[in-house]
Write an enzyme that holds these catalytic residues in place. Structure first.
Site, short mmCIF file in Angstrom:
data_model
loop_
_atom_site.label_atom_id
_atom_site.label_comp_id
_atom_site.label_asym_id
_atom_site.label_seq_id
_atom_site.Cartn_x
_atom_site.Cartn_y
_atom_site.Cartn_z
N ASN A 109 0.87 -1.19 0.01
CA ASN A 109 -0.08 -0.08 0.10
C ASN A 109 0.95 1.36 0.00
O ASN A 109 0.54 1.98 -0.68
CB ASN A 109 -0.93 0.11 1.06
CG ASN A 109 -2.09 -1.09 0.92
OD1 ASN A 109 -2.08 -1.90 0.25
ND2 ASN A 109 -2.49 -1.32 2.14
N HIS A 155 -18.44 35.39 -31.49
CA HIS A 155 -19.69 34.67 -32.34
C HIS A 155 -19.33 34.22 -33.50
O HIS A 155 -20.05 33.96 -34.65
CB HIS A 155 -21.13 35.34 -32.11
CG HIS A 155 -21.34 36.31 -31.12
ND1 HIS A 155 -22.19 35.74 -30.08
CD2 HIS A 155 -21.05 37.48 -30.56
CE1 HIS A 155 -22.36 36.62 -29.04
NE2 HIS A 155 -21.53 37.64 -29.54
N SER A 276 -7.95 11.35 -48.50
CA SER A 276 -8.98 10.54 -48.25
C SER A 276 -9.01 9.24 -49.00
O SER A 276 -8.31 9.49 -50.07
CB SER A 276 -10.22 11.36 -48.86
OG SER A 276 -11.08 10.72 -49.30
N LYS A 282 -8.66 15.42 -51.29
CA LYS A 282 -8.65 16.00 -50.17
C LYS A 282 -7.20 16.07 -49.19
O LYS A 282 -6.36 15.41 -49.74
CB LYS A 282 -9.39 15.18 -49.03
CG LYS A 282 -11.09 15.15 -49.52
CD LYS A 282 -11.51 16.52 -49.13
CE LYS A 282 -11.83 16.72 -47.78
NZ LYS A 282 -12.82 15.86 -47.31
N ASN A 284 -6.81 16.58 -45.30
CA ASN A 284 -7.57 16.68 -44.10
C ASN A 284 -6.78 17.10 -42.96
O ASN A 284 -5.80 16.80 -42.68
CB ASN A 284 -8.50 15.53 -43.65
CG ASN A 284 -9.36 15.26 -44.95
OD1 ASN A 284 -9.71 16.32 -45.54
ND2 ASN A 284 -9.66 13.86 -45.13
N GLU A 289 -7.93 17.55 -35.53
CA GLU A 289 -9.36 16.88 -35.16
C GLU A 289 -8.87 15.79 -34.01
O GLU A 289 -9.88 15.82 -33.10
CB GLU A 289 -9.82 16.22 -36.35
CG GLU A 289 -10.21 17.03 -37.37
CD GLU A 289 -10.91 16.43 -38.77
OE1 GLU A 289 -11.51 15.48 -38.70
OE2 GLU A 289 -10.32 17.03 -39.81
N TYR A 316 -6.38 1.84 1.99
CA TYR A 316 -6.30 1.33 0.74
C TYR A 316 -7.51 0.23 0.34
O TYR A 316 -7.83 -0.56 1.36
CB TYR A 316 -4.97 0.60 0.50
CG TYR A 316 -5.00 -0.15 -1.03
CD1 TYR A 316 -4.49 0.70 -2.11
CD2 TYR A 316 -5.33 -1.42 -1.38
CE1 TYR A 316 -4.38 0.06 -3.27
CE2 TYR A 316 -5.26 -2.03 -2.40
CZ TYR A 316 -4.82 -1.15 -3.48
OH TYR A 316 -4.79 -1.79 -4.88
N1 ARG Z 1 -1.41 -3.47 -7.55
C1 ARG Z 1 -2.05 -2.75 -6.37
C2 ARG Z 1 -2.59 -1.27 -6.99
O1 ARG Z 1 -2.14 -0.97 -8.12
C3 ARG Z 1 -1.15 -2.78 -5.56
C4 ARG Z 1 -1.47 -2.52 -4.00
C5 ARG Z 1 -2.34 -3.64 -3.65
N2 ARG Z 1 -2.45 -3.78 -2.40
C6 ARG Z 1 -3.17 -4.60 -1.60
N3 ARG Z 1 -3.17 -4.69 -0.42
N4 ARG Z 1 -3.54 -5.39 -2.28
O2 ARG Z 1 -3.13 -0.68 -6.39
#
Ligand code: ARG
Length: 463
Positions: A109, A155, A276, A282, A284, A289, A316
């Site tokens: 995490n 405008h 085209s 053409k 383009n 775009e 997390y």
């Molecule tokens: N692959 C996960 C992500 O990108 C990594 C973190 C995973 N952590 C966990 N406790 N499952 O978020």
């Protein structure tokens, strides 16, 4: 294959694994992931948490993995859950038990929070550099066209004369604000989440200042729960990309219009145009775009990330894995779009005669004719009315204001004299608008000078 064995007896269902795995998306984080692990293992060693021998093995192993991925000798393994597990498993394959000690006092995490933040910071810098290049391209073109008269529109109707330089400099101001926004966001990404652990730090005596400093941050994050929950930096870069792409999209819309036969103000280089499949004539403006089209995509990514985050509790949650899909797509789109846009603008040719011709149409000097009468003593509203009647008269006679002779003018107001023709001449009109921020060549020169000074100051803050 289940790596996080222990609690589980069963393998993950194959489809569930494919659904859960993010390596297809996050593989590109290998460099920042290894960077983070190198500093983390050094900190573990310095704090006496792992031995010198393990630290050395880990460092060597990580560096060879990095080299092998870069050189294509080590390829993506879709069996891995994500880039973090992939690197850790590969390390353990290469250096044995030392590899198993790397994750001490760390969670995926805080690891993924770190990787995403490092990546976002790097890309912020890369985009800022590109935007500086884009500013140079636009300013150079503006400098070459200080006297190129073109119609200004409101405008999309001809309104008042401006110069191509002034028109271009309007975009330069927008992009300058974009640079400021990316820089502001970058400065806010200055705290390091590593050490937050899963959510509540650790009991090991880790040194968060060391890891923060050595990974280029100012300091460690202040709250471990916020550290692993926070993706504001992702939202900020996505918003900044969206705003910048909106500017590019508006500019592209003008390029599309101006390259049309009806306007014919610019001609695009063949290297940035397409043909085209059926119409041989053409040429383009596909690049412009597509930039307009891809702007929608980066808005979608911002919206997706905002929505993904809105309902998840601390800390997390796996929803957050989706952040990278949005982030990478917007970053890639923005970088490529900017490069193509720069090439397109650098090579396009303005059609100065055509712009000038169109600047003489649409009674573009009507405001100045009204102002002439004001200078001769009339109240503006009365002058406005008389000029409106003159325009009506000109439409009926298929004439422009300049083509009316003095006797005709005098039937509308006795205040008209010979000097009126000077007052409604486009060069005179433009030169007169020398107010700060105005289109007179003299004022635009000043605008360019100030802008270049501002950009120089901004550059210093970023280097
Ligand atoms: N692959 C996960 C992500 O990108 C990594 C973190 C995973 N952590 C966990 N406790 N499952 O978020």
């Amino acid at each position: 294959m289940k790596v996080l064995k222990g609690r589980f007896e069963k393998e993950t269902d194959l489809e569930a694994h494919a659904f859960n795995s993010s390596i297809g998306v996050d593989f590109r984080l290998y460099e920042v992931d290894i960077k983070g692990s190198l500093v983390h293992s050094e900190m573990l060693f310095r704090q006496g948490i792992i031995s010198k021998e393990d630290f050395e093995k880990i460092t060597k192993g990580l560096l060879t993995i990095l080299k092998d991925i870069k050189e294509g000798a080590l390829t993506i393994d879709y069996g891995a859950e994500d880039i973090h597990m992939f690197v850790e498993e590969e390390l353990t394959k290469r250096v044995g038990d030392a590899g198993k000690r790397l994750h001490t006092s760390r969670s995926r995490n805080d690891q993924v929070a770190l990787d995403v933040k490092l990546y976002t910071r790097e890309k912020c810098k890369e985009i800022i550099k590109l935007l500086f290049n884009l500013e140079d391209v636009l300013i150079d073109l503006a400098k070459d066209n200080l006297d190129t008269i073109m119609p200004g529109y409101t405008h999309l109707q001809i309104a008042q004369p401006v110069t191509l330089a002034h028109h271009l400099m309007a975009y330069v101001q927008m992009i300058k604000r974009d640079i400021e926004r990316f820089k502001d966001a970058y400065l806010r990404m200055s705290t390091c989440p590593l050490g937050a652990g899963a959510l509540a730090t650790t009991t090991y005596n880790i040194d968060r200042d060391f890891t923060a400093k050595n990974l280029g941050f100012d300091s460690p994050t202040l709250n471990s729960m916020d550290s692993v929950s926070d993706r504001d930096h992702v939202l900020e870069i996505l918003f900044n990309i969206s705003t910048f792409m909106m500017h590019l999209s508006r500019f592209s819309e003008e390029i599309i219009l101006f390259a049309s036969q009806e306007f014919a103000f610019i001609s695009l280089d063949e290297a940035y145009s397409t043909g085209s499949s059926i119409m041989p004539q053409k040429k383009n403006p596909d690049m412009a775009e597509l930039i307009r089209g891809k702007c929608a995509r980066v808005y979608g990514n911002l919206n997706g990330a905002m929505t993904m985050l809105k309902g998840i509790p601390l800390c997390y949650n796996k929803d957050m894995q989706e952040d990278k899909v949005y982030l990478f797509d917007s970053v890639d789109t923005c970088i490529l779009a900017t490069k193509v846009f720069m090439g397109m603008v650098k090579t396009m040719k303005p059609n100065i005669e055509r712009m000038n011709e169109m600047a003489h149409k649409g009674f573009i000097n009507a405001t100045d004719m009204a102002d002439y009468l004001v200078k001769k003593g009339l109240a503006f509203r009365d002058a406005y009315k008389i000029t409106g009647e003159l325009v009506r008269y000109c439409i009926d006679k298929s004439k422009s204001l300049n083509e009316l002779d003095l006797s005709e003018l005098k039937t509308f107001s006795p205040l008209f004299e010979e000097d009126v023709y000077k007052y409604i001449d486009l060069n005179y009109i433009l030169a007169g608008r020398k107010i700060f921020g105005g289109p007179a060549p003299e004022a635009v020169k000043k605008q360019i000078e100030i802008t270049e000074g501002d950009l120089k100051k901004l550059k210093k803050l970023v280097d």
